[in-house]
Design a protein around this motif. Structure first.
Motif, PDB file in Angstrom:
ATOM      1  N   ASP A 155      -9.658   9.010  -0.075  1.00 21.33           N
ATOM      2  CA  ASP A 155     -10.890   8.354   0.360  1.00 21.33           C
ATOM      3  C   ASP A 155     -10.590   6.945   0.878  1.00 21.33           C
ATOM      4  O   ASP A 155     -11.134   6.528   1.911  1.00 21.33           O
ATOM      5  N   PHE A 156      -9.712   6.241   0.170  1.00 14.40           N
ATOM      6  CA  PHE A 156      -9.364   4.883   0.573  1.00 14.40           C
ATOM      7  C   PHE A 156      -8.757   4.860   1.978  1.00 14.40           C
ATOM      8  O   PHE A 156      -9.001   3.935   2.752  1.00 14.40           O
ATOM      9  N   ALA A 157      -7.983   5.899   2.317  1.00 15.56           N
ATOM     10  CA  ALA A 157      -7.341   5.966   3.637  1.00 15.56           C
ATOM     11  C   ALA A 157      -8.366   5.992   4.768  1.00 15.56           C
ATOM     12  O   ALA A 157      -8.056   5.613   5.902  1.00 15.56           O
ATOM     13  N   LEU A 190       0.825  -1.213   0.000  1.00 16.12           N
ATOM     14  CA  LEU A 190       0.000   0.000   0.000  1.00 16.12           C
ATOM     15  C   LEU A 190       0.853   1.255   0.000  1.00 16.12           C
ATOM     16  O   LEU A 190       0.480   2.263  -0.609  1.00 16.12           O
ATOM     17  N   SER A 191       2.008   1.217   0.670  1.00 15.90           N
ATOM     18  CA  SER A 191       2.834   2.420   0.765  1.00 15.90           C
ATOM     19  C   SER A 191       3.268   2.902  -0.615  1.00 15.90           C
ATOM     20  O   SER A 191       3.302   4.113  -0.882  1.00 15.90           O
ATOM     21  N   ASP A 221     -12.983  -0.331   6.697  1.00 22.03           N
ATOM     22  CA  ASP A 221     -13.822  -1.500   6.428  1.00 22.03           C
ATOM     23  C   ASP A 221     -13.363  -2.234   5.168  1.00 22.03           C
ATOM     24  O   ASP A 221     -13.304  -3.464   5.144  1.00 22.03           O
ATOM     25  N   ILE A 222     -13.008  -1.472   4.135  1.00 17.07           N
ATOM     26  CA  ILE A 222     -12.535  -2.080   2.889  1.00 17.07           C
ATOM     27  C   ILE A 222     -11.200  -2.783   3.118  1.00 17.07           C
ATOM     28  O   ILE A 222     -10.984  -3.911   2.665  1.00 17.07           O
ATOM     29  N   ARG A 223     -10.290  -2.116   3.825  1.00 14.75           N
ATOM     30  CA  ARG A 223      -8.976  -2.707   4.072  1.00 14.75           C
ATOM     31  C   ARG A 223      -9.090  -4.015   4.863  1.00 14.75           C
ATOM     32  O   ARG A 223      -8.429  -5.005   4.553  1.00 14.75           O
ATOM     33  N   LYS A 224      -9.963  -4.019   5.887  1.00 12.75           N
ATOM     34  CA  LYS A 224     -10.098  -5.201   6.719  1.00 12.75           C
ATOM     35  C   LYS A 224     -10.737  -6.370   5.955  1.00 12.75           C
ATOM     36  O   LYS A 224     -10.297  -7.503   6.058  1.00 12.75           O
ATOM     37  N   GLU A 225     -11.767  -6.072   5.170  1.00  5.48           N
ATOM     38  CA  GLU A 225     -12.496  -7.139   4.506  1.00  5.48           C
ATOM     39  C   GLU A 225     -11.772  -7.699   3.293  1.00  5.48           C
ATOM     40  O   GLU A 225     -11.823  -8.899   3.014  1.00  5.48           O
ATOM     41  N   TRP A 226     -11.060  -6.837   2.554  1.00  4.02           N
ATOM     42  CA  TRP A 226     -10.540  -7.245   1.256  1.00  4.02           C
ATOM     43  C   TRP A 226      -9.025  -7.266   1.121  1.00  4.02           C
ATOM     44  O   TRP A 226      -8.512  -7.793   0.133  1.00  4.02           O
TER      45      TRP A 226
END
Length: 240
Positions: A226-228, A200-201, A232-237
């Motif tokens: 927005d992604f930052a 991600l970095s 919820d998105i990071r944890k699930e996917w």
């Protein structure tokens, strides 16, 4: 990015499916890249990111629409796709080990009579590691140097859009940083980029927009800012 009022997407995928035998790998991928834009395609291993790259380049048979600069290229032979201005840096870092670094770079030139925006001397100057080994067999290079050579060779074909698949996989942190800087330099030159990446970095530092894949489809699209905010998105996917 392009400053045109209504620019046409450089690359547009619409309801893209792909199969390996009876295995349904891509389940209706929708994605677009605008001229000069850097897109990061994120996701866990096995969700279809590399298959998406291969379907675009004709290495996997695509079902659905793949449009490049308004032209349907889905199902074309990969050498024809490359000639249209699409560059591809595969995860496998394919080089010719018995040929020199310089000879590998020469193989990337599409038209010897009409040089592109990149020259061999530029590549060797921009990446001193390659410059010092210009006349050495490419097989003796380190993993990071082979990755740089593969990207440089692709640039010699003067692509308008380059797909880079997992460029930092297995590399030491210092080399990861150098590869990230190289991708940023490519973007500064106005080349559109589809970056398939897990770190991600790197991805968030240079991307204009982010797509996240899960189960063979796009489950999120937005800006790095927005992604930052989307834990919820990071944890699930993304998180293991």
């Amino acid at each position: 990015m392009s400053l045109d009022a209504n620019p046409e997407p450089m690359l547009q995928l619409t309801d893209l499916h792909a199969y390996y035998g009876k295995s349904h790998v891509l389940n209706g991928v929708n994605l677009e890249i605008m001229p000069g834009e850097v897109i990061a395609l994120l996701g866990r291993n096995g969700v279809g990111r590399s298959t998406t790259a291969k379907a675009i380049m004709g290495e996997v048979v695509p079902v659905g629409s793949v449009r490049f600069k308004g032209q349907e290229i889905g199902g074309m032979a990969n050498h024809r796709i490359a000639r249209l201005g699409l560059g591809y840096v595969p995860e496998s870092r394919d080089i010719f080990p018995t040929m020199t670094v310089r000879q590998n770079l020469m193989l990337g030139i599409k038209n010897m009579r009409r040089p592109g925006k990149w020259t061999i001397d530029q590549m060797l100057e921009m990446f001193p590691n390659l410059g010092r080994r210009a006349d050495n067999a490419a097989g003796v290079l380190s993993g990071g140097e082979k990755q740089m050579l593969t990207m440089c060779r692709t640039l010699m074909g003067d692509p308008e859009l380059i797909i880079i698949d997992e460029p930092t996989e297995g590399l030491a942190p210092l080399i990861v940083q150098q590869v990230g800087e190289m991708i940023a330099e490519i973007a500064k030159a106005g080349v559109s980029i589809l970056l398939v990446e897990q770190k991600l970095s790197i991805a968030l530092k240079i991307a204009d927009r982010v797509y996240v894949m899960g189960h063979g489809e796009i489950v999120y699209g937005g800006t790095p800012a927005d992604f930052a905010t989307r834990e919820d998105i990071r944890k699930e996917w993304l998180e293991v």
